[in-house]
Design a protein around this motif. Sequence first.
Motif, PDB file in Angstrom:
ATOM      1  N   THR A  32       0.990  -1.215  -0.006  1.00  0.00           N
ATOM      2  CA  THR A  32      -0.016  -0.001  -0.165  1.00  0.00           C
ATOM      3  C   THR A  32       1.039   1.236   0.021  1.00  0.00           C
ATOM      4  OG1 THR A  32      -1.674  -1.399   1.240  1.00  0.00           O
ATOM      5  CG2 THR A  32      -1.786   1.133   1.314  1.00  0.00           C
ATOM      6  N   ILE A  33       0.486   2.262  -0.793  1.00  0.00           N
ATOM      7  CA  ILE A  33       1.102   3.545  -0.823  1.00  0.00           C
ATOM      8  C   ILE A  33       0.432   4.744  -0.712  1.00  0.00           C
ATOM      9  CG2 ILE A  33       2.794   5.028  -1.961  1.00  0.00           C
ATOM     10  CD1 ILE A  33       3.942   2.053  -2.434  1.00  0.00           C
ATOM     11  N   ILE A  34       0.586   5.294   0.652  1.00  0.00           N
ATOM     12  CA  ILE A  34      -0.379   6.423   0.994  1.00  0.00           C
ATOM     13  C   ILE A  34       0.529   7.607   1.203  1.00  0.00           C
ATOM     14  CG2 ILE A  34      -1.813   7.084   2.690  1.00  0.00           C
ATOM     15  CD1 ILE A  34      -2.238   4.188   3.574  1.00  0.00           C
ATOM     16  N   GLY A  35      -0.265   8.818   0.516  1.00  0.00           N
ATOM     17  CA  GLY A  35       0.356  10.078   0.719  1.00  0.00           C
ATOM     18  C   GLY A  35      -0.591  10.864   1.232  1.00  0.00           C
ATOM     19  N   LEU A  36      -0.029  11.637   2.553  1.00  0.00           N
ATOM     20  CA  LEU A  36      -1.289  12.593   2.960  1.00  0.00           C
ATOM     21  C   LEU A  36      -1.270  13.996   2.762  1.00  0.00           C
ATOM     22  CD1 LEU A  36      -1.748  10.947   6.255  1.00  0.00           C
ATOM     23  CD2 LEU A  36      -3.103  10.660   4.542  1.00  0.00           C
TER      24      LEU A  36
END
Lengths: 95, 476
Positions: free
Chosen positions: B5-9
């Motif tokens: 999973t790749i998450i950027g906030l």
Amino acid sequence: MKLSTQDVEYVAKLARLEFTDAQKEKFTVQLNNILIYIEKLGELDTTGIAPMSHAIAVSNAFREDVERPSLGTKATLANAPDARGEFFRVPKVID
Amino acid sequence: MEFETIIGLEVHAQMLTDTKIFCNCSTKFGGAPNSHTCPVCLGMPGVLPVLNKKVVEYAMMMALATNCTINPSNSFARKNYFYPDLPKGYQISQYAYPLAEHGYVWIDMDGKQKKIGITRIHMEEDAGKLIHDENNPFSYVDLNRTGVPLIEIVGEPDIRSPEEAAEYLKRLHEILVYLEICDGNMEEGSFRCDANVSIRPVGQKEFGTRTELKNMNSFRNVQRALEYEVKRQQYLVENGESIIQETRLWDDAQGATNSMRSKEEAHDYRYFPDPDLVKVVVDEDWITQIRESLPELPVAKRERFIREYQIPAYDAGVLTADKALALYYEDVVRLCGKPKQASNWVMGDVLRFLNEGKRDIRQCPISARSLADMINLIEEGTISGKMAKDIVEDMYHTGKPPQDIIREKGLVQITDEGELTETIKAIIDAHPVQLADYRGGREKLFGFFVGQVMKATQGKANPQLVNNLLKKMLAP
């Protein structure tokens, strides 16, 4: 020609403007003429010169964080095309 | 198939200034609709926005606290789009030249430290609020929030799970609140988060198609929304379907994300430098001045508590989670000199009372002085730990110092050996059967005698003294 009629249609759409075919052709020619004129600036060598965003070399124009009276709801809504109660009223928008 | 999973906030935090970013209107939440507005924030023709200096200072504080590099020259740009909550037809933001870049924060995942990069921090103005009419084809616009100062904190796609995302948000939130530059209220929108999420098969280099999630107004919802979205994307990929790049809204009641179904055309914001606003130039002196004004940050405080007060990491974590709580704890320690006991009372009884009453430490009726006095009274032997449990509850409900409660209730611990010996003697005389059994080897009966003494003294006897005397007097 730098710009096509499609470009004019795209820009018109972004600006929420509608034009007749005749107008589109006319604006395509006019916008092209403006761009060709501006192109002249490209003749100068600007290598190593930072882009300028202001005509005057001023920086750090600040305001202190001090509250001042607002207009008030009544004055704020006075010129609104449509208002209801304390709100501006617009056609329903759901993105 | 195994996925990563790749998450950027992207976090928007409202700066805690009195006035808006480009005009002198109030930023207070909850005013009458459209009452905090003026020609500047209404976007009237011919007005000139002027930057609120405090917004720059606050944004610099956050930039330094998250290890960013501040750009010596930064400037504002116009982001152009039409929407009824945006009276000017553009939002003033920073684009090509943001305030700060290249920062990071550490998050703690089960004792393991992980660095999450921060791409940039920039200043911008908030838009207004829209209320949609359920029954009629209208929306209502309140422009009080228009022009309220925000910073946007754009994170690197370094986050690998919804838990990491929640942890990262908590760290950012904690820093903002510690710096006292944001009230951190998620329900009122002072701290908002959008997430970019994609998945890719483990080992693959390229990122998968990402979706953007909005409308998550609590840490828990961010985590739930991300968990849902990761599962949804995996399901699509495993069933040979493709992920559409789109914005999806989290629906809390439904526990799902839904497509916003906007026309699938890429936005074209036509950013360009705002000619109304001049450059912001930040020199070393200014940066030094801001750096020196920074308070002790949560991580540093936590480490200091562990070192200075010799308390476990867990305790230090609880006590520093809220700056006001940390301050209260330190006051108690300073006044009683007993860090471990102070930690036990604050984390145990005091926090329990506050949680039950849904109160904040700032509203705690027990002053740091009172709690410190009570700890000292236990140490001096005036009261027992058991008595203190009842006293502290009275202190919480009445706000009185422990000395008053002890005096009013006659609660002073009995430490007089002669008096206790008399009491014990009477009890032994009254229970000859138990005495014989005890002496005959039933040692469990020792507890029975302790209970009798405590009953006779209404719990006021010094437990240590009772034990010593009983041992001596019950011995054959």
